[in-house]
Structure formats: structure tokens, C-alpha cells
Design an enzyme around this catalytic site. Structure first.
Site, PDB file in Angstrom:
ATOM      1  CG  ASP A 236      -1.899   1.078   1.302  1.00 56.64           C
ATOM      2  OD1 ASP A 236      -2.723   1.142   0.377  1.00 56.64           O
ATOM      3  OD2 ASP A 236      -1.867   1.881   2.254  1.00 56.64           O
TER       4      ASP A 236
ATOM      5  CD  GLU B 197      -2.018   2.599  -3.576  1.00 57.24           C
ATOM      6  OE1 GLU B 197      -3.035   3.270  -3.769  1.00 57.24           O
ATOM      7  OE2 GLU B 197      -1.535   2.437  -2.436  1.00 57.24           O
TER       8      GLU B 197
END
Ligand SMILES: [Ca+2]
Ligand SMILES: [Ca+2]
Length: 558
Positions: free
Chosen positions: A276, A319
Site C-alpha cells: 500500500d 501501489e
């Protein structure tokens, strides 16, 4: 302990292919490759929001006393790990050709709700960690998690853990701030350059872990007290001591988080991380995390030889918001360019796919295949998506063409991320929902149960997904346009003694059709159309088939 559909597992597919058996729905193929880049560029990754997918255990719906008093679609709504396992056991993921499941984070979330400007919101999405060492009780237990991962592995499906190291959850009256030597609470990021992307809080009230500090820190008192109450303080502390003894790392904040994140790999056998907010902490931290996670998976495989799918190494996909393959290996922060692939990432999410998919399909296919096979991204992977949990501009937000969407995503070079419900045209605009809540609706199983159009959408995605799984050439092969209109292309993969060739014809008429094969298959070759199940023999450079569909997915019968 059911072993239904094990014929669909990757290991079994390799066996099936070597025996010349048929596998899948009329498709035959060489299946998995030992090359990680080939595997992940042909992967079909199913990304689901656990709280919204399937409620397998109503008994945990009220865990921690969290009320359903959030704004529309902003409370915990009951989905859980047991529900995901239920769908695994039903064969739902097998039927879609899924090769990996990416779960939203399952770690214990802040207990209260907060309002970031879109109404009261709970941590149902999993990105607001309170305790990196515990499963959120609303999603289930460690036993539920183990059962899910084991069931996936039995089916040859990998499981990716969504890993967060950049920030804690927001601070609330019930969720104290981590100590000042662990987190910064200002300034807020404004994304002008590296420093204002990394050394700052993503949004207001989202404390940013001091991933750049090496000074030793004490465990937060609130965490010690929690673990004491849960009767595991001594164990957690002695494990941390052992970790720091083994690694020699200073007892800085990030190394605690690395220890906690990699424990899940070592104990449960997660096959990879989806990292993330990868561009919001130092890339060197990603490399440190990858190193420890790789050791952890190797340990798990040694301890669980009967459960490991194969020897594919730990995988990390990042990401890096805004990254797309046209940028090559360098992501530009404004004042600095970082090659994330040099810091442990095997793959990056492709934020350009939804735009590319709306343009010339052959342009996108040709460019992606060339970049991945011989260009800047040779040896690494991308992960394409059409919709996600926080992309406010999804491809086809009104779901006007869910069949075309599936064709574009599942036939594109590079990994395919199905966001839960893409395959059921799950609505992305929901009355009363504000902002990203629109993207996070409950899985529309009811629409599927009614049959009709939704069932036909799923049938389309299943046929493409199974074709993709059976043929690594689809995601990782060389792309050749054979005809512009109606569009025909081939993909060919030759690696490690593996030869895989497919030919795809689009926009064909329904009924009887003759399709030139442009020398991809020789005269006399017996071909199967994985879309219809029809078969035929190449004669005078073409194959004649009668099918009810405009899409034809050809490969050689073995
Ligand atoms: Ca539940
Ligand atoms: Ca940061």
C-alpha cells in the site's frame, strides 16, 4: 479438507499438460511457468474487499461493539474471511481462472469511526491499522485466515497480503495516537516533490510512521497494555527480541512493522504482498521488507512442503499511484526519479490501463507486450485494472459494456486485476454513497442469483479467465496483429521448453465463420475455440467454425 477441482490447480495443470490431458473448459495448454515474470504477467488476481464480499459468519458482525452508524457504505457490513473461504470451496475463483487472491488488509483496525469529510467511516476497508499482530475480529480469527489460505493453496491459488507500513490508523477518542518517536502528525503531504510525498501525512489525521528514523523506540504503552490484557505480552516481546537479535536491526519503528508484517508470511504462507502507498515511504524500506518477507516465505515452505504450491519466490507488487508502463522503470517525483523495481518490487500496478483500454486495443496490446518482453520492463510485471477500491474514475463507471471490459482486461499483456464484481457488473454508483464508498458496495450475488444478464456477464469472464489461466502466452507472450478488421491477433510464448500459441479473433459474426490463421498454426492442426468449445482443423490456412459468439479463442488441441 475438500479437494474438489484440484485438477484446476497449477501443479496439476502442469501434470495434465505433460500427459496430454485436457484441462479447463475445452482449453488445453502448458499452464504455469517457473519464470516469475511470466507467471505474474499472466496472473489473474482477484482483489476483494473482505467486508463487502461474503458474510460467512454472522456471529462476528458486531465485533468490538462497532455500530452500523456510519454514512452509507461506511460501516462494517458483515463480510469476512469465512465468506471468502466459502466462495473458494464453491469453486467460484477456479471458475474465473483466478490464480491469486488479493485481500484488503485483515489486521485489527481502529475501533471507532472518523469523518474525513465524507461522513462517519469505520476501518472496514482495512487501511487503518491499530495492531499489526492481530486479525480484526469483525473479519474473523487466525483460524479463519489459516483455513482461507490453506484452501486457496489446495486449489493452486496464491494469496497476496495487503501490507501497510506507511501509516497507522487515524486517532480517535478510542484509538490513541502512537508515540511521537513512532509517527509524525504533520505536515500534510502536498505531493510537489519527494519530501512532500514521503515525509508527511497522506491526509489530515493519518499519522505517518517515521520510516526514516533509526533511533530505537519503546513499544507504545497502549500496545503493551493491550497485549497484556490479551495474555500475550511476554510472547510478543520475546519474539521482538529474537527478531532484533537475528537481524541486528536497530529497534526503530519500521523494523517493528517489518517483523509484524513478515510474521504473517512465516506462519500462514502468504505468497506475496500488495504494498500500500508504496511511494509514500523510502524505497529502501521496501527492499528491507522484501528481504525479510522472502526469508519468511522460504521458512514457511520448508516447514510446510505439503501445502506449498511450488517454488515460486515471494512476490511484491506496489501501489505507486500514477505509475504506468510508458514511464519505463522510473517513477518521477518531480525532483527525483525512483526505479521501484530495483527496490524489491516484482510488479507495479498499472494506473494507465483504464485509459489505454478505452483507446486502440491493438496499440495498447502491442506496446505492453513489447515493453514487457524486450523493452524497459523486461523481467518484471505490471498489474492492469479497470476498477479498484479508490480509483474515482473507473473504466466504464456505469457498466454499459461489462463484456467488452472483460475482453480488454483478460486478453491484455500483463497481470489482470479483477476487482470484485467486475465480473458481475456490480454497480459503481450507489444512491446515497459519497466518494469512494461508491466503489465499495456489497458484492451483488443477488443479481447473479436472478440469472439473466448478470449470469451472461459472468459466463463471459469465466471463459476468458479460464483461457488466460491455461495459456501463459496470453499475458506474457509475443503479440502480433494479424488483421486489423475484424481484429485478429496471436500471442506466442517460447520459454524453458514451453511453447504456447494462441490466436484471438474478435468481432466475428455469429454462426458459421472462417478465420484465417496466418501461419500461426499449420494446415492439419486441430484447434479448439475455448470460448464456444467448438473444434476444427486448419485447412488452406484457415479454420471454419460455427459458434454463437463473435469472440473466438483458438489454441491447438494436444
Ligand atoms: Ca460476518
Ligand atoms: Ca510516509
Amino acid at each position: 479438507m475438500r479437494r474438489v477441482a484440484t485438477f484446476l490447480s497449477l501443479g496439476a495443470l502442469v501434470l495434465a499438460a505433460s500427459r496430454g490431458d485436457r484441462a479447463g473448459s475445452g482449453a488445453t495448454g502448458p499452464a504455469a511457468s517457473a519464470d516469475p515474470a511470466v507467471f505474474w504477467n499472466n496472473a489473474t488476481v482477484y482483489f476483494l474487499l473482505t467486508d463487502r464480499f461474503q458474510n460467512g459468519d454472522p456471529g462476528n458482525d458486531q465485533a468490538l461493539g462497532r455500530a452500523r452508524d456510519g454514512a452509507v457504505l461506511r460501516s462494517f457490513l458483515g463480510g469476512d474471511l469465512a465468506g471468502v473461504r466459502q466462495k473458494l470451496e464453491e469453486g467460484y475463483f477456479d471458475s474465473l481462472g483466478v490464480t491469486a487472491i488479493w485481500l484488503t488488509p485483515f489486521l485489527e483496525q481502529i475501533h471507532a469511526g472518523v469523518d474525513e469529510g465524507t461522513g462517519k467511516t469505520y476501518g472496514f476497508h482495512g487501511y487503518w491499522t491499530r495492531d499489526w499482530t492481530a486479525v480484526d475480529p469483525a473479519l474473523g480469527t487466525e483460524d479463519d485466515l489459516r483455513a482461507l489460505v490453506d484452501e486457496a493453496h489446495r486449489r493452486g491459488i496464491r494469496v497476496l497480503m495487503d501490507a501497510i507500513i506507511n501509516h497507522t490508523g487515524p486517532v480517535t477518542a478510542q484509538d490513541p495516537q502512537w508515540p511521537d518517536d513512532w509517527v509524525r502528525t504533520s505536515p500534510q503531504c502536498h505531493y510537489q516533490d519527494y519530501a512532500t510525498t514521503v515525509h508527511c501525512t497522506l491526509v489530515r489525521n493519518l499519522p505517518d510512521i517515521l520510516t526514516d528514523r533509526n533511533a530505537p523506540v519503546e513499544l507504545p504503552a497502549a500496545l503493551r497494555e493491550k497485549w497484556e490484557r490479551e495474555g500475550r505480552l511476554d510472547r510478543e516481546v520475546s519474539e521482538l527480541d529474537a527478531f532484533f537479535r537475528r537481524t541486528g536491526y536497530p529497534r526503530a519503528p519500521r523494523y517493528h512493522v517489518i517483523k509484524w508484517l513478515t510474521d504473517w508470511v512465516r506462519e500462514f504462507g502468504f505468497d506475496g504482498y500488495r504494498i500500500d502507498t508504496a511511494k509514500h515511504f523510502e524505497e529502501s524500506v521496501s527492499a528491507e521488507l522484501k528481504r525479510e518477507a522472502s526469508l519468511a516465505l522460504a521458512d514457511w515452505k520448508r516447514a510446510n512442503p505439503d501445502k506449498a504450491i511450488d517454488t515460486l519466490p515471494f512476490y511484491m507488487v506496489g501501489e505507486v499511484y500514477g505509475y504506468e508502463p510508458s514511464q519505463g522503470r522510473g517513477y518521477n517525483f518531480g525532483d527525483r526519479t525512483v526505479d521501484f523495481f530495483a527496490y524489491g518490487y516484482d510488479g507495479l500496478i498499472n494506473f494507465g490501463f483504464k485509459r489505454d483500454a478505452a483507446g486502440s486495443l491493438d496499440d495498447a496490446f502491442a506496446r505492453y507486450a513489447a515493453t514487457l518482453r524486450t523493452g524497459a520492463l523486461r523481467g518484471v510485471a505490471i498489474l492492469n485494472y479497470l476498477s479498484s477500491h479508490d480509483d474515482g474514475s473507473p473504466y466504464d463507471p456505469d457498466r454499459t459494456d461489462p463484456l467488452g471490459a472483460g475482453t480488454r482486461l483478460l486478453l491484455a499483456p500483463g497481470g489482470a486485476q479483477i476487482y470484485y464484481g467486475d465480473e458481475l457488473a456490480r454497480p459503481l454508483r450507489i444512491a446515497g454513497a459519497v466518494g469512494d464508498a461508491n466503489l465499495r458496495g456489497l458484492m451483488n450475488w443477488d443479481d447473479l442469483a436472478r440469472g439473466g444478464a448478470t449470469a451472461l456477464v459472468l459466463r463471459h469472464w469465466r471463459r476468458l479467465g479460464q483461457f488466460r489461466r491455461a495459456h501463459p502466452a496470453v499475458g506474457a507472450g509475443e503479440h502480433r496483429r494479424l488483421q486489423a478488421t475484424p481484429y485478429i491477433f496471436s500471442r506466442t510464448l517460447e520459454t524453458d521448453g514451453l511453447v504456447d500459441r494462441v490466436l484471438v479473433a474478435m468481432d466475428q459474426g455469429e454462426g458459421a465463420k472462417t478465420i484465417r490463421v496466418f501461419g500461426v498454426f499449420p494446415d492439419g492442426a486441430e484447434l479448439t475455440d475455448a470460448y464456444s468449445g467448438e473444434r476444427g482443423t486448419v485447412t488452406n490456412g484457415a479454420i471454419s467454425l460455427t459458434t454463437d459468439f463473435g469472440l473466438v479463442l483458438l489454441s491447438e488441441r494436444r
